[in-house]
Design a protein around this motif. Structure first.
Motif, PDB file in Angstrom:
ATOM      1  N   PHE A   1       0.856  -1.184   0.000  1.00 58.25           N
ATOM      2  CA  PHE A   1       0.000   0.000   0.000  1.00 58.25           C
ATOM      3  C   PHE A   1       0.892   1.233   0.000  1.00 58.25           C
ATOM      4  O   PHE A   1       1.738   1.407   0.867  1.00 58.25           O
ATOM      5  CB  PHE A   1      -0.894  -0.015   1.239  1.00 58.25           C
ATOM      6  CG  PHE A   1      -1.652   1.268   1.448  1.00 58.25           C
ATOM      7  CD1 PHE A   1      -2.583   1.695   0.526  1.00 58.25           C
ATOM      8  CD2 PHE A   1      -1.423   2.044   2.562  1.00 58.25           C
ATOM      9  CE1 PHE A   1      -3.282   2.876   0.715  1.00 58.25           C
ATOM     10  CE2 PHE A   1      -2.111   3.227   2.771  1.00 58.25           C
ATOM     11  CZ  PHE A   1      -3.045   3.636   1.834  1.00 58.25           C
ATOM     12  N   ILE A   2       0.724   2.068  -0.993  1.00 56.02           N
ATOM     13  CA  ILE A   2       1.470   3.322  -1.083  1.00 56.02           C
ATOM     14  C   ILE A   2       0.431   4.434  -1.181  1.00 56.02           C
ATOM     15  O   ILE A   2      -0.293   4.527  -2.170  1.00 56.02           O
ATOM     16  CB  ILE A   2       2.397   3.353  -2.310  1.00 56.02           C
ATOM     17  CG1 ILE A   2       3.386   2.205  -2.242  1.00 56.02           C
ATOM     18  CG2 ILE A   2       3.116   4.684  -2.405  1.00 56.02           C
ATOM     19  CD1 ILE A   2       4.210   2.034  -3.491  1.00 56.02           C
ATOM     20  N   PRO A   3       0.317   5.256  -0.135  1.00 54.79           N
ATOM     21  CA  PRO A   3      -0.714   6.292  -0.170  1.00 54.79           C
ATOM     22  C   PRO A   3      -0.448   7.324  -1.268  1.00 54.79           C
ATOM     23  O   PRO A   3       0.686   7.711  -1.513  1.00 54.79           O
ATOM     24  CB  PRO A   3      -0.640   6.930   1.214  1.00 54.79           C
ATOM     25  CG  PRO A   3       0.655   6.524   1.796  1.00 54.79           C
ATOM     26  CD  PRO A   3       1.095   5.282   1.098  1.00 54.79           C
ATOM     27  N   ALA A   4      -1.532   7.741  -1.906  1.00 60.19           N
ATOM     28  CA  ALA A   4      -1.434   8.764  -2.950  1.00 60.19           C
ATOM     29  C   ALA A   4      -1.154  10.117  -2.303  1.00 60.19           C
ATOM     30  O   ALA A   4      -1.647  10.416  -1.221  1.00 60.19           O
ATOM     31  CB  ALA A   4      -2.731   8.815  -3.747  1.00 60.19           C
ATOM     32  N   ALA A   5      -0.349  10.922  -2.986  1.00 54.44           N
ATOM     33  CA  ALA A   5       0.013  12.231  -2.445  1.00 54.44           C
ATOM     34  C   ALA A   5      -0.136  13.296  -3.525  1.00 54.44           C
ATOM     35  O   ALA A   5       0.040  13.034  -4.714  1.00 54.44           O
ATOM     36  CB  ALA A   5       1.450  12.222  -1.933  1.00 54.44           C
ATOM     37  N   GLU A   6      -0.465  14.493  -3.064  1.00 50.73           N
ATOM     38  CA  GLU A   6      -0.585  15.650  -3.947  1.00 50.73           C
ATOM     39  C   GLU A   6       0.145  16.798  -3.271  1.00 50.73           C
ATOM     40  O   GLU A   6      -0.060  17.062  -2.093  1.00 50.73           O
ATOM     41  CB  GLU A   6      -2.067  15.983  -4.116  1.00 50.73           C
ATOM     42  CG  GLU A   6      -2.356  17.151  -4.988  1.00 50.73           C
ATOM     43  CD  GLU A   6      -3.865  17.383  -5.093  1.00 50.73           C
ATOM     44  OE1 GLU A   6      -4.374  18.216  -4.318  1.00 50.73           O
ATOM     45  OE2 GLU A   6      -4.493  16.723  -5.923  1.00 50.73           O
ATOM     46  N   ILE A   7       1.011  17.457  -4.019  1.00 50.93           N
ATOM     47  CA  ILE A   7       1.798  18.540  -3.433  1.00 50.93           C
ATOM     48  C   ILE A   7       1.703  19.761  -4.344  1.00 50.93           C
ATOM     49  O   ILE A   7       1.726  19.634  -5.566  1.00 50.93           O
ATOM     50  CB  ILE A   7       3.274  18.114  -3.227  1.00 50.93           C
ATOM     51  CG1 ILE A   7       4.038  19.140  -2.422  1.00 50.93           C
ATOM     52  CG2 ILE A   7       3.955  17.793  -4.524  1.00 50.93           C
ATOM     53  CD1 ILE A   7       5.402  18.660  -1.942  1.00 50.93           C
TER      54      ILE A   7
ATOM     55  N   GLY B   1       3.208  30.979  -2.410  1.00 53.68           N
ATOM     56  CA  GLY B   1       4.332  31.875  -2.181  1.00 53.68           C
ATOM     57  C   GLY B   1       5.008  31.665  -0.837  1.00 53.68           C
ATOM     58  O   GLY B   1       6.220  31.783  -0.711  1.00 53.68           O
ATOM     59  N   ASP B   2       4.229  31.327   0.195  1.00 48.39           N
ATOM     60  CA  ASP B   2       4.771  31.219   1.540  1.00 48.39           C
ATOM     61  C   ASP B   2       4.891  29.797   2.068  1.00 48.39           C
ATOM     62  O   ASP B   2       5.575  29.567   3.064  1.00 48.39           O
ATOM     63  CB  ASP B   2       3.881  32.001   2.526  1.00 48.39           C
ATOM     64  CG  ASP B   2       3.901  33.492   2.241  1.00 48.39           C
ATOM     65  OD1 ASP B   2       4.913  33.980   1.714  1.00 48.39           O
ATOM     66  OD2 ASP B   2       2.895  34.159   2.548  1.00 48.39           O
ATOM     67  N   ALA B   3       4.192  28.852   1.442  1.00 47.51           N
ATOM     68  CA  ALA B   3       4.148  27.506   2.026  1.00 47.51           C
ATOM     69  C   ALA B   3       4.024  26.430   0.958  1.00 47.51           C
ATOM     70  O   ALA B   3       3.786  26.718  -0.217  1.00 47.51           O
ATOM     71  CB  ALA B   3       2.981  27.406   2.993  1.00 47.51           C
ATOM     72  N   ILE B   4       4.182  25.218   1.405  1.00 50.45           N
ATOM     73  CA  ILE B   4       3.963  24.034   0.573  1.00 50.45           C
ATOM     74  C   ILE B   4       2.786  23.292   1.177  1.00 50.45           C
ATOM     75  O   ILE B   4       2.745  23.061   2.385  1.00 50.45           O
ATOM     76  CB  ILE B   4       5.213  23.133   0.539  1.00 50.45           C
ATOM     77  CG1 ILE B   4       6.374  23.873  -0.115  1.00 50.45           C
ATOM     78  CG2 ILE B   4       4.923  21.832  -0.187  1.00 50.45           C
ATOM     79  CD1 ILE B   4       7.699  23.162  -0.001  1.00 50.45           C
ATOM     80  N   GLN B   5       1.811  22.943   0.353  1.00 47.80           N
ATOM     81  CA  GLN B   5       0.657  22.172   0.802  1.00 47.80           C
ATOM     82  C   GLN B   5       0.863  20.721   0.362  1.00 47.80           C
ATOM     83  O   GLN B   5       1.133  20.466  -0.809  1.00 47.80           O
ATOM     84  CB  GLN B   5      -0.631  22.691   0.176  1.00 47.80           C
ATOM     85  CG  GLN B   5      -1.094  24.011   0.695  1.00 47.80           C
ATOM     86  CD  GLN B   5      -1.783  23.884   2.038  1.00 47.80           C
ATOM     87  OE1 GLN B   5      -1.462  24.622   2.919  1.00 47.80           O
ATOM     88  NE2 GLN B   5      -2.704  22.978   2.204  1.00 47.80           N
ATOM     89  N   LEU B   6       0.719  19.804   1.285  1.00 50.68           N
ATOM     90  CA  LEU B   6       0.855  18.382   0.982  1.00 50.68           C
ATOM     91  C   LEU B   6      -0.397  17.675   1.462  1.00 50.68           C
ATOM     92  O   LEU B   6      -0.780  17.804   2.622  1.00 50.68           O
ATOM     93  CB  LEU B   6       2.089  17.797   1.681  1.00 50.68           C
ATOM     94  CG  LEU B   6       2.283  16.294   1.560  1.00 50.68           C
ATOM     95  CD1 LEU B   6       2.542  15.888   0.117  1.00 50.68           C
ATOM     96  CD2 LEU B   6       3.430  15.836   2.449  1.00 50.68           C
TER      97      LEU B   6
END
Length: 148
Positions: free
Chosen positions: A41-47, A51-56
């Motif tokens: 099982f490998i969880p799906a990720a979206e990144i 300008g100020d942050a990274i959303q994961l």
């Protein structure tokens, strides 16, 4: 010693036949031995980056927040946990029960350095959302390339 003629495409043809059989079984709805194979099982990720942050966002269906271990360094996010899944169906007097267990780990490298002590996390409906503020020197960093 016996000489054997080497046919380089024999293995490719064999692999193609196996793949065709696999797709035929899937298309016909016959899972056969597919449920017994141990695919991790490998969880799906979206990144994505602002300008100020990274959303994961990481999709971990069927897990609770206490089942996850999340560690953030300045360069990467590590998510690990244990998946426990049970499916039970009754159809025409037959009962089918499937269990899937297993540990998983996913390390996601980040495109920029982040302030790992200021990470905000939210876990809702099987989706883990991390807001990772960028290090000040990484915000809007522009590098001039010399084409000499």
């Amino acid at each position: 010693m016996t000489l054997v003629r080497w046919e380089p495409f024999r293995e490719v043809n064999s692999l193609q036949r196996e793949m065709n059989r696999l797709f035929d079984r899937l298309a016909n709805g016959d899972e056969g031995d597919l449920t017994n194979t141990r695919t991790p099982f490998i969880p799906a990720a979206e990144i994505y980056e602002t300008g100020d942050a990274i959303q994961l966002k990481v999709e971990v269906p069927g897990l609770e927040a206490q089942d996850l271990d999340v560690q953030v360094s300045a360069e990467a996010v590590s998510i690990q946990g244990e998946r426990k899944s049970e499916t039970k169906t009754e159809e025409k007097g037959m009962i089918r029960s499937e269990f899937r267990y297993g540990q998983f780990q996913r390390v996601i490298p980040l495109p920029n350095r982040v302030k790992n002590e200021q990470v905000e996390a939210e876990f809702k409906n099987g989706v883990l959302t991390l807001t990772l503020p960028k290090v000040d020197g990484e915000k809007n960093k522009v590098v001039k390339i010399n084409l000499g």
